[in-house]
Design a protein around this motif. Structure first.
Motif, PDB file in Angstrom:
ATOM      1  N   GLN A  27      -3.454 -14.893  -5.953  1.00 34.39           N
ATOM      2  CA  GLN A  27      -2.458 -15.055  -4.896  1.00 34.39           C
ATOM      3  C   GLN A  27      -1.501 -13.881  -4.870  1.00 34.39           C
ATOM      4  OE1 GLN A  27      -0.586 -18.819  -5.544  1.00 34.39           O
ATOM      5  NE2 GLN A  27      -2.340 -19.993  -4.812  1.00 34.39           N
ATOM      6  N   THR A  28      -1.100 -13.413  -6.040  1.00 32.42           N
ATOM      7  CA  THR A  28      -0.188 -12.273  -6.123  1.00 32.42           C
ATOM      8  C   THR A  28      -0.851 -11.021  -5.555  1.00 32.42           C
ATOM      9  OG1 THR A  28       0.806 -13.216  -8.104  1.00 32.42           O
ATOM     10  CG2 THR A  28       1.220 -10.888  -7.690  1.00 32.42           C
ATOM     11  N   VAL A  29      -2.111 -10.799  -5.903  1.00 33.04           N
ATOM     12  CA  VAL A  29      -2.835  -9.623  -5.411  1.00 33.04           C
ATOM     13  C   VAL A  29      -2.987  -9.689  -3.894  1.00 33.04           C
ATOM     14  CG1 VAL A  29      -5.089  -8.484  -5.408  1.00 33.04           C
ATOM     15  CG2 VAL A  29      -4.032  -9.122  -7.555  1.00 33.04           C
ATOM     16  N   SER A  30      -3.311 -10.869  -3.358  1.00 29.93           N
ATOM     17  CA  SER A  30      -3.478 -10.980  -1.907  1.00 29.93           C
ATOM     18  C   SER A  30      -2.151 -10.751  -1.188  1.00 29.93           C
ATOM     19  CB  SER A  30      -4.072 -12.334  -1.528  1.00 29.93           C
ATOM     20  OG  SER A  30      -3.171 -13.367  -1.796  1.00 29.93           O
ATOM     21  N   LYS A  31      -1.026 -11.211  -1.753  1.00 31.32           N
ATOM     22  CA  LYS A  31       0.286 -10.956  -1.157  1.00 31.32           C
ATOM     23  C   LYS A  31       0.606  -9.466  -1.172  1.00 31.32           C
ATOM     24  CE  LYS A  31       2.462 -15.389  -2.087  1.00 31.32           C
ATOM     25  NZ  LYS A  31       3.514 -16.083  -2.843  1.00 31.32           N
ATOM     26  N   ILE A  32       0.271  -8.804  -2.271  1.00 30.32           N
ATOM     27  CA  ILE A  32       0.535  -7.364  -2.374  1.00 30.32           C
ATOM     28  C   ILE A  32      -0.299  -6.605  -1.358  1.00 30.32           C
ATOM     29  CG2 ILE A  32       0.203  -5.350  -3.873  1.00 30.32           C
ATOM     30  CD1 ILE A  32       1.033  -7.146  -6.221  1.00 30.32           C
ATOM     31  N   LEU A  33      -1.566  -6.972  -1.214  1.00 26.93           N
ATOM     32  CA  LEU A  33      -2.427  -6.300  -0.247  1.00 26.93           C
ATOM     33  C   LEU A  33      -1.944  -6.526   1.178  1.00 26.93           C
ATOM     34  CD1 LEU A  33      -5.970  -6.944  -1.737  1.00 26.93           C
ATOM     35  CD2 LEU A  33      -4.675  -4.817  -1.741  1.00 26.93           C
ATOM     36  N   THR A  34      -1.510  -7.751   1.491  1.00 22.93           N
ATOM     37  CA  THR A  34      -1.003  -8.051   2.829  1.00 22.93           C
ATOM     38  C   THR A  34       0.255  -7.254   3.110  1.00 22.93           C
ATOM     39  OG1 THR A  34      -1.900 -10.280   2.652  1.00 22.93           O
ATOM     40  CG2 THR A  34      -0.250  -9.904   4.348  1.00 22.93           C
ATOM     41  N   THR A  35       1.165  -7.200   2.151  1.00 21.34           N
ATOM     42  CA  THR A  35       2.399  -6.433   2.311  1.00 21.34           C
ATOM     43  C   THR A  35       2.092  -4.956   2.471  1.00 21.34           C
ATOM     44  OG1 THR A  35       3.539  -8.039   0.918  1.00 21.34           O
ATOM     45  CG2 THR A  35       4.643  -5.933   1.269  1.00 21.34           C
ATOM     46  N   SER A  36       1.137  -4.455   1.709  1.00 24.57           N
ATOM     47  CA  SER A  36       0.769  -3.042   1.789  1.00 24.57           C
ATOM     48  C   SER A  36       0.206  -2.703   3.164  1.00 24.57           C
ATOM     49  CB  SER A  36      -0.255  -2.723   0.704  1.00 24.57           C
ATOM     50  OG  SER A  36      -0.700  -1.401   0.823  1.00 24.57           O
ATOM     51  N   LYS A  37      -0.638  -3.580   3.720  1.00 23.19           N
ATOM     52  CA  LYS A  37      -1.207  -3.337   5.047  1.00 23.19           C
ATOM     53  C   LYS A  37      -0.125  -3.367   6.108  1.00 23.19           C
ATOM     54  CE  LYS A  37      -5.843  -5.012   4.056  1.00 23.19           C
ATOM     55  NZ  LYS A  37      -6.840  -6.052   4.295  1.00 23.19           N
ATOM     56  N   SER A  38       0.851  -4.291   5.984  1.00 23.05           N
ATOM     57  CA  SER A  38       1.937  -4.364   6.964  1.00 23.05           C
ATOM     58  C   SER A  38       2.777  -3.093   6.918  1.00 23.05           C
ATOM     59  CB  SER A  38       2.871  -5.534   6.700  1.00 23.05           C
ATOM     60  OG  SER A  38       2.244  -6.662   6.297  1.00 23.05           O
ATOM     61  N   CYS A  39       3.052  -2.604   5.712  1.00 21.71           N
ATOM     62  CA  CYS A  39       3.847  -1.380   5.579  1.00 21.71           C
ATOM     63  C   CYS A  39       3.108  -0.194   6.194  1.00 21.71           C
ATOM     64  CB  CYS A  39       4.162  -1.101   4.114  1.00 21.71           C
ATOM     65  SG  CYS A  39       5.331  -2.263   3.396  1.00 21.71           S
ATOM     66  N   GLN A  40       1.792  -0.132   6.020  1.00 23.02           N
ATOM     67  CA  GLN A  40       1.019   0.961   6.604  1.00 23.02           C
ATOM     68  C   GLN A  40       1.053   0.887   8.123  1.00 23.02           C
ATOM     69  OE1 GLN A  40      -2.848   0.669   4.853  1.00 23.02           O
ATOM     70  NE2 GLN A  40      -2.235   1.751   2.984  1.00 23.02           N
ATOM     71  N   MET A  41       0.974  -0.325   8.690  1.00 24.75           N
ATOM     72  CA  MET A  41       1.010  -0.464  10.140  1.00 24.75           C
ATOM     73  C   MET A  41       2.365  -0.041  10.683  1.00 24.75           C
ATOM     74  SD  MET A  41      -1.060  -4.043  10.584  1.00 24.75           S
ATOM     75  CE  MET A  41      -0.580  -4.231  12.277  1.00 24.75           C
ATOM     76  N   ILE A  42       3.448  -0.423  10.011  1.00 29.89           N
ATOM     77  CA  ILE A  42       4.793  -0.032  10.445  1.00 29.89           C
ATOM     78  C   ILE A  42       4.948   1.469  10.318  1.00 29.89           C
ATOM     79  CG2 ILE A  42       7.237  -0.179   9.849  1.00 29.89           C
ATOM     80  CD1 ILE A  42       6.692  -3.121   9.070  1.00 29.89           C
ATOM     81  N   GLU A  43       4.436   2.035   9.235  1.00 29.57           N
ATOM     82  CA  GLU A  43       4.516   3.468   9.014  1.00 29.57           C
ATOM     83  C   GLU A  43       3.760   4.215  10.113  1.00 29.57           C
ATOM     84  OE1 GLU A  43       2.674   5.869   5.529  1.00 29.57           O
ATOM     85  OE2 GLU A  43       4.452   4.819   4.769  1.00 29.57           O
ATOM     86  N   ASN A  44       2.590   3.719  10.490  1.00 32.91           N
ATOM     87  CA  ASN A  44       1.813   4.354  11.551  1.00 32.91           C
ATOM     88  C   ASN A  44       2.538   4.278  12.877  1.00 32.91           C
ATOM     89  OD1 ASN A  44      -0.242   5.085   9.846  1.00 32.91           O
ATOM     90  ND2 ASN A  44      -1.497   3.294  10.290  1.00 32.91           N
ATOM     91  N   GLU A  45       3.223   3.181  13.168  1.00 31.98           N
ATOM     92  CA  GLU A  45       3.976   3.046  14.410  1.00 31.98           C
ATOM     93  C   GLU A  45       5.158   4.001  14.421  1.00 31.98           C
ATOM     94  OE1 GLU A  45       5.067  -0.999  14.990  1.00 31.98           O
ATOM     95  OE2 GLU A  45       2.996  -1.665  15.280  1.00 31.98           O
ATOM     96  N   ASP A  46       5.774   4.242  13.277  1.00 33.22           N
ATOM     97  CA  ASP A  46       6.909   5.157  13.199  1.00 33.22           C
ATOM     98  C   ASP A  46       6.486   6.598  13.452  1.00 33.22           C
ATOM     99  OD1 ASP A  46       8.608   3.096  12.669  1.00 33.22           O
ATOM    100  OD2 ASP A  46       8.655   3.419  10.493  1.00 33.22           O
ATOM    101  N   ASN A  47       5.252   6.945  13.164  1.00 35.09           N
ATOM    102  CA  ASN A  47       4.774   8.310  13.343  1.00 35.09           C
ATOM    103  C   ASN A  47       4.257   8.571  14.752  1.00 35.09           C
ATOM    104  OD1 ASN A  47       5.360   9.045  10.725  1.00 35.09           O
ATOM    105  ND2 ASN A  47       3.352   8.432   9.961  1.00 35.09           N
ATOM    106  N   MET A  48       4.390   7.644  15.654  1.00 34.16           N
ATOM    107  CA  MET A  48       3.939   7.794  17.032  1.00 34.16           C
ATOM    108  C   MET A  48       5.150   7.999  17.941  1.00 34.16           C
ATOM    109  SD  MET A  48       0.699   7.316  16.620  1.00 34.16           S
ATOM    110  CE  MET A  48      -0.345   6.520  17.793  1.00 34.16           C
TER     111      MET A  48
END
Length: 112
Positions: A80-101
């Motif tokens: 559960q901890t690993v899946s939460k970390i992966l989900t958070t990591s993917k969300s941060c990458q999506m936000i980061e990608n939106e900031d670079n546009m």
């Protein structure tokens, strides 16, 4: 003769406990301590040919069952901890990608 068997039994118990601690982490030190009692009962029956009592068998089954339940719970918690970390990591990458546009005149996003 009995003293040598005690030394060998303790050495084997220490090796197995050390191996499992190295493999799974320090959290499991107290969990694997009762396993030495089960192994001592087993070696006592197999090597010394002492009688095996019902209480020893029930205690061994309860100990092994408790160990498996603990390990199952710990693995579930870790998953559960690993899946939460992966989900958070993917969300941060999506936000980061939106900031670079940036938005151009045609209202479409373009890379910066």
């Amino acid at each position: 003769m009995v003293e040598k068997q005690g030394i060998v039994g303790q050495a084997m118990s220490t090796v197995v406990t050390s191996w499992s601690i190295k493999r799974t982490g320090a959290v499991f030190v107290s969990t694997f301590s009762p396993v030495s009692l089960v192994s001592a009962t087993l070696f006592d029956f197999l090597i010394l040919r002492s009688p095996l009592y019902l209480g020893s068998i029930i205690g061994s089954v309860v100990t092994i069952t408790g160990l498996n339940v603990f390990l199952w719970g710990k693995r579930s918690e870790t998953d559960q901890t690993v899946s939460k970390i992966l989900t958070t990591s993917k969300s941060c990458q999506m936000i980061e990608n939106e900031d670079n546009m940036t938005v151009d005149d045609n209202n479409t996003k373009l890379p910066v």
